[in-house]
Design a protein around this motif. Structure first.
Motif, short mmCIF file in Angstrom:
data_model
loop_
_atom_site.label_atom_id
_atom_site.label_comp_id
_atom_site.label_asym_id
_atom_site.label_seq_id
_atom_site.Cartn_x
_atom_site.Cartn_y
_atom_site.Cartn_z
N ILE A 157 0.84 -1.20 0.00
CA ILE A 157 0.00 0.00 0.00
C ILE A 157 0.88 1.26 0.00
N ILE A 158 1.87 1.29 0.90
CA ILE A 158 2.76 2.46 0.96
C ILE A 158 3.58 2.57 -0.31
N LYS A 159 4.05 1.44 -0.82
CA LYS A 159 4.83 1.45 -2.06
C LYS A 159 4.02 2.04 -3.21
N MET A 160 2.77 1.59 -3.37
CA MET A 160 1.93 2.09 -4.45
C MET A 160 1.67 3.58 -4.29
N MET A 161 1.40 4.01 -3.04
CA MET A 161 1.15 5.43 -2.80
C MET A 161 2.40 6.27 -3.06
N SER A 162 3.57 5.72 -2.73
CA SER A 162 4.81 6.46 -2.97
C SER A 162 5.05 6.64 -4.46
N THR A 163 4.66 5.65 -5.27
CA THR A 163 4.80 5.78 -6.71
C THR A 163 3.87 6.87 -7.25
N THR A 164 2.66 6.91 -6.69
CA THR A 164 1.71 7.95 -7.10
C THR A 164 2.23 9.33 -6.70
N VAL A 165 2.77 9.43 -5.49
CA VAL A 165 3.34 10.70 -5.03
C VAL A 165 4.50 11.10 -5.93
N GLY A 166 5.32 10.13 -6.32
CA GLY A 166 6.43 10.44 -7.21
C GLY A 166 5.97 11.07 -8.51
N GLU A 167 4.88 10.55 -9.05
CA GLU A 167 4.34 11.07 -10.30
C GLU A 167 3.73 12.46 -10.11
N THR A 168 2.85 12.60 -9.11
CA THR A 168 2.15 13.87 -8.92
C THR A 168 3.05 14.95 -8.35
N ARG A 209 19.78 -0.78 11.42
CA ARG A 209 18.59 -1.63 11.31
C ARG A 209 17.53 -0.90 10.51
N TYR A 210 16.46 -1.60 10.21
CA TYR A 210 15.35 -0.99 9.49
C TYR A 210 14.60 -0.01 10.39
N ILE A 211 14.54 1.24 9.95
CA ILE A 211 13.76 2.27 10.64
C ILE A 211 12.73 2.78 9.65
N PRO A 212 11.43 2.54 9.89
CA PRO A 212 10.40 2.85 8.90
C PRO A 212 10.48 4.25 8.32
N ALA A 213 10.65 5.26 9.15
CA ALA A 213 10.67 6.64 8.66
C ALA A 213 11.82 6.88 7.70
N LEU A 214 13.02 6.42 8.05
CA LEU A 214 14.18 6.62 7.18
C LEU A 214 14.00 5.90 5.85
N TYR A 215 13.53 4.68 5.94
CA TYR A 215 13.37 3.87 4.72
C TYR A 215 12.36 4.49 3.77
N TRP A 216 11.19 4.85 4.26
CA TRP A 216 10.12 5.32 3.37
C TRP A 216 10.35 6.74 2.89
N ILE A 217 11.06 7.56 3.65
CA ILE A 217 11.46 8.88 3.14
C ILE A 217 12.36 8.70 1.94
N ALA A 218 13.31 7.78 2.04
CA ALA A 218 14.20 7.51 0.91
C ALA A 218 13.43 7.00 -0.29
N VAL A 219 12.44 6.13 -0.07
CA VAL A 219 11.64 5.59 -1.18
C VAL A 219 10.87 6.71 -1.88
N VAL A 220 10.29 7.62 -1.11
CA VAL A 220 9.55 8.72 -1.72
C VAL A 220 10.46 9.58 -2.58
N PHE A 221 11.65 9.90 -2.08
CA PHE A 221 12.59 10.71 -2.87
C PHE A 221 13.08 9.96 -4.11
N VAL A 222 13.31 8.65 -3.98
CA VAL A 222 13.67 7.84 -5.15
C VAL A 222 12.55 7.87 -6.17
N SER A 223 11.31 7.79 -5.70
CA SER A 223 10.16 7.81 -6.59
C SER A 223 10.09 9.11 -7.38
#
Length: 257
Positions: free
Chosen positions: A25-36, A72-86
């Motif tokens: 769900i977060i991955k799909m939303m991050s892709t949408t955010v990347g586009e918009t 280790r995996y830290i949700p905030a750090l990981y998903w912030i990076a994913v959004v910027f990659v997107s």
């Protein structure tokens, strides 16, 4: 727990999240955010492709520095990076298309080759492509290069199907959504290799999310629903933040048990 050594003496736990429903769900939303978000910064705010790309590249480097520095995996750090990659993956494709006039079919092919080569190098060096073993520096670097290629490829492929082939955003979303469903069927029913199915699904969620983002944000005369990039980006970003906060609290609760 067995933890593999890094290039030096440093050790850490697996650096990426478990693949659950919230992950997709977060991955799909991050892709949408990347586009918009890319469209909002470039067009609505008038920053321009090159300037926006430079800013996003800097922000991505900063976010990856903190992500890779963590043990280790830290949700905030990981998903912030994913959004910027997107966002940056979208801008790379947009720059090639708008500033260099490179056809989407060509960029899709180039990104596909780059992705395959990166996978080949990763496997040749580490003997695994599993996300359950991103536990040393080299593997994490390979992982993020692959992620960037998947977002750039997904953007090019999604735009090529929806706009270049005039399939439209709805049909493109249905097409990529159907391919994701087929991939899930292959994994759950026919027991196809889990690593292969994961990476196929990961690539496909990018054009699926991009098509959904364009469908929601683009004006009706362009085949969209006309909600605008501002509202779509804001809604999905808020949702991502809430889900990441939930994951962070859940992880903290588990660690205290």
């Amino acid at each position: 727990m067995n933890v593999l050594p890094t290039l030096s003496t440093r050790q850490w736990l697996n650096k990426v999240p478990e693949v659950m429903l919230l992950f997709w769900i977060i991955k799909m939303m991050s892709t949408t955010v990347g586009e918009t978000a890319a469209d909002y910064l470039n067009v609505d705010l008038g920053f321009g492709l090159v300037e926006t790309s430079v800013v996003m590249a800097i922000l991505l480097v900063i976010s990856l520095f903190f992500q890779i520095s963590a043990r280790r995996y830290i949700p905030a750090l990981y998903w912030i990076a994913v959004v910027f990659v997107s966002v940056l993956g979208t801008l790379i494709t947009d720059n090639l298309t708008d500033n260099w006039a490179i056809p989407l079919s060509v960029s899709s092919t180039v990104f596909s080759i780059g992705l395959i080569v990166t996978f080949a190098l990763w496997y040749a060096r580490e003997q695994t492509l599993s996300i359950h073993s991103i536990n040393n520096l080299r593997r994490e670097l390979f992982y993020w290069v692959v992620i960037l290629f998947t977002f750039a490829l997904g953007t090019a492929l999604g735009d090529w199907i929806a706009e270049g082939l005039s399939l439209g955003y709805i049909n493109a979303a249905l097409l990529f959504g159907g391919l994701i469903a087929v991939t899930a069927l292959a994994y759950y029913v026919f027991k196809v290799n889990s690593v292969l199915c994961f990476w196929i699904a990961y690539v496909l969620t990018r054009p699926f999310g991009a098509a959904c983002g364009d469908l929601l944000s683009q004006p009706a005369d362009h085949g969209g629903l006309g909600f605008g990039t501002t509202w779509v980006s804001a809604l999905f970003l808020v949702t991502i933040v809430l889900l990441v906060v939930y994951l962070s609290l859940a992880q903290k609760a588990v660690s205290q048990e």
